[in-house]
Scaffold this active site. Structure first.
Site, PDB file in Angstrom:
ATOM      1  N   HIS A 173      -9.714   0.835   5.413  1.00 50.96           N
ATOM      2  CA  HIS A 173      -8.426   1.155   6.057  1.00 50.96           C
ATOM      3  C   HIS A 173      -8.675   2.181   7.169  1.00 50.96           C
ATOM      4  O   HIS A 173      -9.505   3.080   7.018  1.00 50.96           O
ATOM      5  CB  HIS A 173      -7.452   1.708   5.008  1.00 50.96           C
ATOM      6  CG  HIS A 173      -6.044   1.784   5.507  1.00 50.96           C
ATOM      7  ND1 HIS A 173      -5.626   2.755   6.390  1.00 50.96           N
ATOM      8  CD2 HIS A 173      -4.963   0.995   5.275  1.00 50.96           C
ATOM      9  CE1 HIS A 173      -4.342   2.558   6.669  1.00 50.96           C
ATOM     10  NE2 HIS A 173      -3.921   1.489   6.013  1.00 50.96           N
ATOM     11  N   ASN A 217       0.867  -1.184   0.000  1.00 50.91           N
ATOM     12  CA  ASN A 217       0.000   0.000   0.000  1.00 50.91           C
ATOM     13  C   ASN A 217       0.902   1.233   0.000  1.00 50.91           C
ATOM     14  O   ASN A 217       1.469   1.589   1.023  1.00 50.91           O
ATOM     15  CB  ASN A 217      -0.881  -0.046   1.259  1.00 50.91           C
ATOM     16  CG  ASN A 217      -1.707   1.213   1.440  1.00 50.91           C
ATOM     17  OD1 ASN A 217      -1.794   2.055   0.543  1.00 50.91           O
ATOM     18  ND2 ASN A 217      -2.326   1.348   2.615  1.00 50.91           N
ATOM     19  N   GLU A 274      -5.154  -4.801  10.871  1.00 53.95           N
ATOM     20  CA  GLU A 274      -4.143  -3.750  11.016  1.00 53.95           C
ATOM     21  C   GLU A 274      -4.394  -2.962  12.296  1.00 53.95           C
ATOM     22  O   GLU A 274      -5.179  -1.997  12.290  1.00 53.95           O
ATOM     23  CB  GLU A 274      -4.209  -2.794   9.819  1.00 53.95           C
ATOM     24  CG  GLU A 274      -3.921  -3.437   8.484  1.00 53.95           C
ATOM     25  CD  GLU A 274      -3.393  -2.417   7.478  1.00 53.95           C
ATOM     26  OE1 GLU A 274      -2.333  -2.645   6.931  1.00 53.95           O
ATOM     27  OE2 GLU A 274      -4.054  -1.384   7.275  1.00 53.95           O
ATOM     28  N   SER A 315       3.579  -1.891  10.336  1.00 49.82           N
ATOM     29  CA  SER A 315       5.043  -1.908  10.486  1.00 49.82           C
ATOM     30  C   SER A 315       5.678  -3.256  10.130  1.00 49.82           C
ATOM     31  O   SER A 315       6.665  -3.652  10.739  1.00 49.82           O
ATOM     32  CB  SER A 315       5.442  -1.471  11.900  1.00 49.82           C
ATOM     33  OG  SER A 315       4.999  -0.149  12.140  1.00 49.82           O
ATOM     34  N   GLY A 363       2.570   2.466  10.754  1.00 47.07           N
ATOM     35  CA  GLY A 363       3.503   3.572  10.564  1.00 47.07           C
ATOM     36  C   GLY A 363       4.243   3.981  11.824  1.00 47.07           C
ATOM     37  O   GLY A 363       4.885   5.026  11.867  1.00 47.07           O
ATOM     38  N   GLU A 396      -7.081   4.687   8.027  1.00 43.33           N
ATOM     39  CA  GLU A 396      -6.890   6.090   7.614  1.00 43.33           C
ATOM     40  C   GLU A 396      -8.146   6.613   6.911  1.00 43.33           C
ATOM     41  O   GLU A 396      -8.499   7.782   7.061  1.00 43.33           O
ATOM     42  CB  GLU A 396      -5.639   6.207   6.716  1.00 43.33           C
ATOM     43  CG  GLU A 396      -4.372   6.035   7.545  1.00 43.33           C
ATOM     44  CD  GLU A 396      -3.151   5.531   6.781  1.00 43.33           C
ATOM     45  OE1 GLU A 396      -3.148   5.556   5.539  1.00 43.33           O
ATOM     46  OE2 GLU A 396      -2.183   5.104   7.452  1.00 43.33           O
ATOM     47  N   LYS A 452       0.163   4.253  -0.351  1.00 43.61           N
ATOM     48  CA  LYS A 452      -0.481   5.456   0.231  1.00 43.61           C
ATOM     49  C   LYS A 452      -0.231   6.657  -0.698  1.00 43.61           C
ATOM     50  O   LYS A 452      -0.115   6.473  -1.904  1.00 43.61           O
ATOM     51  CB  LYS A 452       0.001   5.683   1.662  1.00 43.61           C
ATOM     52  CG  LYS A 452      -0.196   4.422   2.522  1.00 43.61           C
ATOM     53  CD  LYS A 452      -0.075   4.653   3.985  1.00 43.61           C
ATOM     54  CE  LYS A 452      -0.262   3.328   4.708  1.00 43.61           C
ATOM     55  NZ  LYS A 452      -0.225   3.460   6.154  1.00 43.61           N
TER      56      LYS A 452
HETATM   57  P1  PGA Z   1       2.851   0.473   7.628  1.00 44.13           P
HETATM   58  O1  PGA Z   1       1.361   0.649   7.010  1.00 44.13           O
HETATM   59  O2  PGA Z   1       3.408  -0.802   7.071  1.00 44.13           O
HETATM   60  O3  PGA Z   1       3.604   1.695   7.159  1.00 44.13           O
HETATM   61  O4  PGA Z   1       2.701   0.419   9.106  1.00 44.13           O
HETATM   62  C1  PGA Z   1       0.513  -0.452   6.823  1.00 44.13           C
HETATM   63  C2  PGA Z   1      -0.810   0.006   6.267  1.00 44.13           C
HETATM   64  O5  PGA Z   1      -1.335   1.039   6.694  1.00 44.13           O
HETATM   65  O6  PGA Z   1      -1.387  -0.660   5.375  1.00 44.13           O
END
Ligand code: PGA
Length: 259
Positions: free
Chosen positions: A98, A9, A170, A216, A176, A100, A11
């Site tokens: 997601h 992903n 997640e 992460s 992140g 976000e 982003k």
């Molecule tokens: P990350 O994000 O690997 O940077 O923690 C994962 C995600 O949000 O899909």
């Protein structure tokens, strides 16, 4: 056997030339180094879908995904991208739910249900995300919360529709942050979600559904996570922006024979 999947992903990152360079590197490494059975999904921003997808030709088990889809078929929805448009671009997967999108863009359960339905209707496979906050984890009622996110987003589907779903767990506190869930913490949730699916759709279907871990994931922790019985791969953010790191993650499945 369930598929082994690593989805990147991206982003809201990368210029067009950076996206193309990353894709070309991944295509080459995928071909030369990775066992055929591992499925890779690249999920760039909308504006890079065409150029990224154009570099995939003749590469087995490399798929294109979208980070979002409109909840409506077509019409006066300024700024939105429809499932039909994505299908025209050879997109196969779409991330829905997601944290976000739920958090920053106020996507509630009703909107997510509409998105799931419209994706399936247009032949796109939802990667449906769930995840609890740190506060919820510390309070201890996260399993009920996560199961509810899955039931309210997906349990209206028929078994035939549900077969197309990929689930991603997640935990918000791991996205992140560099703080990965411990393997036992992730496995506990994945197993609970699989049992939850089994209670609704039966053991056979539940045993086929890929459940990815996200938060992460990197080349150092992937092998340990992917060795857990109910973790079928990863939804990777930050570490998917580096080709070598991404491929090393994809090589981390216990049974993946590296060429
Ligand atoms: P990350 O994000 O690997 O940077 O923690 C994962 C995600 O949000 O899909």
């Amino acid at each position: 056997m369930r598929p082994q999947i690593v989805a990147g992903n991206w982003k809201m990152n990368l210029s067009q030339s950076q996206a193309q360079a990353l894709t070309s590197e991944i295509v080459g490494m995928r071909r030369d180094e990775l066992h055929q059975a591992v499925e890779l999904i690249l999920i760039p921003p909308f504006v890079h879908l065409k150029s990224v997808g154009g570099l995939f030709e003749h590469t087995p088990n490399l798929h294109l995904g979208s980070q979002n889809v409109a909840a409506y078929e077509a019409g006066a929805y300024t700024g939105e991208i429809s499932a039909q448009m994505l299908q025209d671009y050879q997109v196969e997967y779409v991330i829905i739910g997601h944290s976000e999108r739920r958090g920053y863009f106020a996507e509630n359960a009703d909107i997510l249900v509409q998105k799931v339905n419209i994706a399936l209707k247009n032949g796109l496979r939802p990667i449906f995300c769930c995840g609890e906050s740190l506060e919820m984890r510390e309070k201890g009622d996260y399993l009920a919360f996560l199961k509810n996110q899955i039931s309210e987003g997906l349990f209206h589907l028929s078994a035939q529709e549900f077969e197309k779903i990929v689930i991603a767990y997640e935990p918000i506190w791991a996205i992140g942050t560099g703080r990965t869930a411990e393997v036992a913490q992730a496995q506990e949730v994945h197993q609970a979600l699989r049992q939850h699916v089994a209670a609704q759709y039966g053991q056979n279907l539940a045993a086929q559904i890929p459940i990815l871990y996200g938060g992460s994931v990197n080349a150092k922790n992937a092998a340990e996570l992917f060795a857990a019985p109910d973790i079928d791969g990863g939804l990777v953010g930050g570490a998917s922006l580096k080709s070598r790191e991404f491929i090393e993650i994809a090589k981390s499945f216990p049974k993946a024979d590296v060429l």
